[in-house]
Design an enzyme around this catalytic site. Structure first.
Site, mmCIF file in Angstrom:
data_model
loop_
_atom_site.group_PDB
_atom_site.id
_atom_site.type_symbol
_atom_site.label_atom_id
_atom_site.label_comp_id
_atom_site.label_asym_id
_atom_site.label_seq_id
_atom_site.Cartn_x
_atom_site.Cartn_y
_atom_site.Cartn_z
ATOM 1 N N HIS A 76 51.352 36.699 24.017
ATOM 2 C CA HIS A 76 50.690 36.655 22.708
ATOM 3 C C HIS A 76 51.446 37.513 21.704
ATOM 4 O O HIS A 76 52.100 38.499 22.057
ATOM 5 C CB HIS A 76 49.211 37.051 22.794
ATOM 6 C CG HIS A 76 48.930 38.438 23.299
ATOM 7 N ND1 HIS A 76 49.023 39.561 22.492
ATOM 8 C CD2 HIS A 76 48.517 38.890 24.516
ATOM 9 C CE1 HIS A 76 48.672 40.636 23.190
ATOM 10 N NE2 HIS A 76 48.382 40.269 24.424
ATOM 11 N N ASP A 78 50.301 39.279 18.954
ATOM 12 C CA ASP A 78 49.717 40.445 18.297
ATOM 13 C C ASP A 78 49.661 41.655 19.210
ATOM 14 O O ASP A 78 49.779 41.550 20.431
ATOM 15 C CB ASP A 78 48.321 40.123 17.770
ATOM 16 C CG ASP A 78 47.367 39.667 18.871
ATOM 17 O OD1 ASP A 78 47.812 38.971 19.799
ATOM 18 O OD2 ASP A 78 46.168 40.020 18.812
ATOM 19 N N ASP A 115 52.048 45.883 25.374
ATOM 20 C CA ASP A 115 51.040 44.838 25.556
ATOM 21 C C ASP A 115 50.967 44.042 24.261
ATOM 22 O O ASP A 115 50.396 44.504 23.280
ATOM 23 C CB ASP A 115 49.695 45.505 25.878
ATOM 24 C CG ASP A 115 48.519 44.543 25.845
ATOM 25 O OD1 ASP A 115 48.731 43.324 25.887
ATOM 26 O OD2 ASP A 115 47.371 45.033 25.741
ATOM 27 N N GLU A 145 45.440 37.223 20.013
ATOM 28 C CA GLU A 145 44.760 37.284 21.311
ATOM 29 C C GLU A 145 43.799 38.452 21.384
ATOM 30 O O GLU A 145 42.687 38.332 21.899
ATOM 31 C CB GLU A 145 45.814 37.402 22.427
ATOM 32 C CG GLU A 145 45.245 37.346 23.839
ATOM 33 C CD GLU A 145 44.992 38.717 24.448
ATOM 34 O OE1 GLU A 145 44.461 38.782 25.577
ATOM 35 O OE2 GLU A 145 45.298 39.737 23.785
ATOM 36 N N GLU A 146 44.186 39.589 20.851
ATOM 37 C CA GLU A 146 43.445 40.825 21.091
ATOM 38 C C GLU A 146 42.077 40.862 20.428
ATOM 39 O O GLU A 146 41.177 41.545 20.896
ATOM 40 C CB GLU A 146 44.271 42.029 20.631
ATOM 41 C CG GLU A 146 45.586 42.223 21.382
ATOM 42 C CD GLU A 146 45.404 42.750 22.795
ATOM 43 O OE1 GLU A 146 44.248 42.858 23.240
ATOM 44 O OE2 GLU A 146 46.410 43.062 23.445
ATOM 45 N N ASP A 169 51.170 38.870 30.623
ATOM 46 C CA ASP A 169 50.287 39.868 30.011
ATOM 47 C C ASP A 169 49.642 40.811 31.023
ATOM 48 O O ASP A 169 48.661 41.480 30.706
ATOM 49 C CB ASP A 169 49.206 39.153 29.192
ATOM 50 C CG ASP A 169 48.547 40.060 28.171
ATOM 51 O OD1 ASP A 169 49.097 41.142 27.896
ATOM 52 O OD2 ASP A 169 47.484 39.688 27.643
ATOM 53 N N HIS A 457 46.074 49.864 24.514
ATOM 54 C CA HIS A 457 45.011 49.941 23.506
ATOM 55 C C HIS A 457 44.733 51.377 23.077
ATOM 56 O O HIS A 457 43.696 51.657 22.480
ATOM 57 C CB HIS A 457 43.706 49.268 23.986
ATOM 58 C CG HIS A 457 43.836 47.816 24.285
ATOM 59 N ND1 HIS A 457 42.742 46.984 24.439
ATOM 60 C CD2 HIS A 457 44.927 47.017 24.443
ATOM 61 C CE1 HIS A 457 43.149 45.753 24.703
ATOM 62 N NE2 HIS A 457 44.476 45.762 24.701
#
Length: 485
Positions: A76, A78, A115, A145-146, A169, A457
């Site tokens: 992904h 983002d 990530d 995606e996030e 991922d 994150h």
């Protein structure tokens, strides 16, 4: 030149450095998407985009491998935008600043975006590395995606030609993922009423900070502190006794990140100021004792504030604090089938207060639909008891494990051959897009692999350099080993 240029394998690290230089937080990844489209076109690859912005790049098979099953490498576009409170950084304008720290690559004061930037870089590196042998190849890069899996939700049937999909991922080298949790967002909105703060009251900002934060799925079992929940707990215990007037409360920034900081603006009578200060000191000592092993940098701070807004009425204050304090957080149930894997959890991710409303935004995850439904029902009941309006939105399915998956067995055999050890076959308590891909492509065989990334994150995110090399070796050998159709 980035200092990452000294790392191997190349061109993976150079491509990742370029990705870091282009801002691409969720919902702001178009600049990166346009760069990749231009890059792929310049290299002579077939490239196209769909109606939601997903990118598809095709490359013909290496000579002699035209009969192999076609493969999709997927990542992904983002990244999660999280920064330390003292870091000045605009994720929509400023580049990520990666650097090498021993065995790891980190970022200065922000999330790194490994990530899923490393996975994206590996897919693009396969395209330009003529030393990688492969059959017919597609690279699929999905949008946003996030914060909602927009690209995966929008993926249409009959666009991809591949029969095998390798998702990049995952975040633990030596583990092969063949299933993941589904999720759903849940919001409670509570109407607020306010009144003037009595004369003689002093105003303060109460801050709970210094927590590690982390991934609301992959780290939810670690027992880390949730700033929203901890601050609500402190207020619930003493708001009435101290006659605290609550003016504001905000905490967390993303529903899929464990919140590291929360802030409350309060007012107390002058004669209660010393009692409040003493209580703050006691709160900090209590939490530091409870979370001594998990949250060594936890701090509770009290500073004078100049916020002149009216405070919540006692009824609104108590309804909000009790609702937030009673809202469950963390692991709800572990799986009976997948030993050592969380089955159902939720993260009280973001609390946002305005003049007349406060919203509590949670992300629920579960390996089974009934687990999601149970937590939705529980939060709905709590919200209604408090008089809040509740809503469950944006649900997405989990990825049901397939123990007979040919590509999973091929990855396991390839890893065993390369590294002389057996990889772990895992189900991850986080959202991978594979579950959503099942709807338009029900017969596609899927697996997820990746390097070791810790602290995703959060600003502590880092990727292990050696594991990137192992992951690249596994990926390229796997492409070489894909069988004929």
């Amino acid at each position: 030149m980035s200092e990452l240029s000294q790392l191997s394998p190349q061109p993976l690290w150079d491509i990742f450095a370029k990705i870091c230089s282009i801002p691409h937080p969720s919902k702001h990844e178009e600049q990166l998407a346009l760069h990749i489209v231009g890059w792929a076109t310049e290299k002579g690859f077939h490239v196209e985009r769909d109606q939601v912005g997903n990118i598809l790049i095709r490359k013909p098979a290496t000579a002699g491998m035209e009969d192999r099953q076609p493969v999709v490498l997927q990542a992904h576009l983002d990244m999660v935008p999280q920064k330390n409170n003292d870091t000045v950084h605009d994720f929509t304008k400023d580049p990520i600043r990666p650097y090498i720290d021993g065995e790891w690559v980190k970022a200065r004061g922000t999330t790194l975006g490994a990530d899923n930037g490393i996975g994206m870089a590996s897919a693009l590196a396969v395209l330009v590395d003529d030393g990688v042998a492969h059959g017919p190849l597609e690279v699929l890069l999905t949008m946003t995606e996030e914060t909602g899996m927009d690209g995966a939700f929008g993926l249409q049937p009959n666009w991809l030609q591949g029969e095998i999909l390798i998702n990049t991922d995952s975040e633990e080298e030596g583990e092969i993922y063949m299933g993941c949790a589904g999720g759903i967002d849940f919001t409670s909105n509570l109407a607020l009423t306010r009144e003037a703060v009595p004369a003689g009251f002093q105003r303060f900002t109460l801050t709970l900070k210094g927590l590690k934060g982390g991934h609301s799925g992959g780290d939810i079992h670690l027992g880390l502190g949730n700033a929203n929940k901890l601050l609500a707990r402190l207020l619930a215990g003493h708001a009435e006794a101290l006659d605290l007037r609550l003016i504001d409360f905000n905490g967390g920034t993303l529903r899929n990140a464990i919140p590291r900081e929360a802030f409350a603006t309060v007012a107390v009578a002058a004669e209660s100021v010393d009692a409040l200060k003493a209580q703050v000191s006691a709160w900090q000592a209590m939490l530091k004792n409870e979370l001594a092993e998990k949250e060594k940098n936890l701090r509770v701070e009290l500073e004078a504030a100049s916020d002149e807004r009216p405070a919540l009425t006692a009824g609104s204050r108590d309804a909000f604090i009790r609702l937030l304090n009673a809202t469950p957080n963390g692991v709800i149930r572990n799986s009976d089938v997948a030993k050592g894997v969380v089955e159902t959890s939720l993260n009280v991710g973001v609390v946002t207060m305005t003049d007349d409303n406060v919203e509590i935004h949670c992300l629920i995850r579960s390996l089974i639909d009934s687990g999601k439904e149970y937590v939705v029902s529980m939060l709905d009941s709590l919200g209604k008891l408090a008089g809040a309006k509740t809503k469950a939105i944006g649900g997405y399915p989990g990825w049901q494990p397939d123990a007979s998956s040919p590509v999973m067995h091929l990855v396991r055999e390839t890893y065993q051959r390369l590294f002389n050890k057996t990889p772990n076959i895992q189900i991850i308590h986080a959202g991978l897009e594979c579950g959503l891909f099942r709807k338009p492509y029900p017969n596609m065989d899927m697996v997820s692999i990746g390097p070791t990334i810790t602290g995703p994150h959060s600003p502590d995110e880092q990727v292990h350099i050696e594991s990137v090399g192992h992951y690249w070796t596994l990926l390229t050998e796997l492409l070489k080993a894909i069988p004929a159709r």
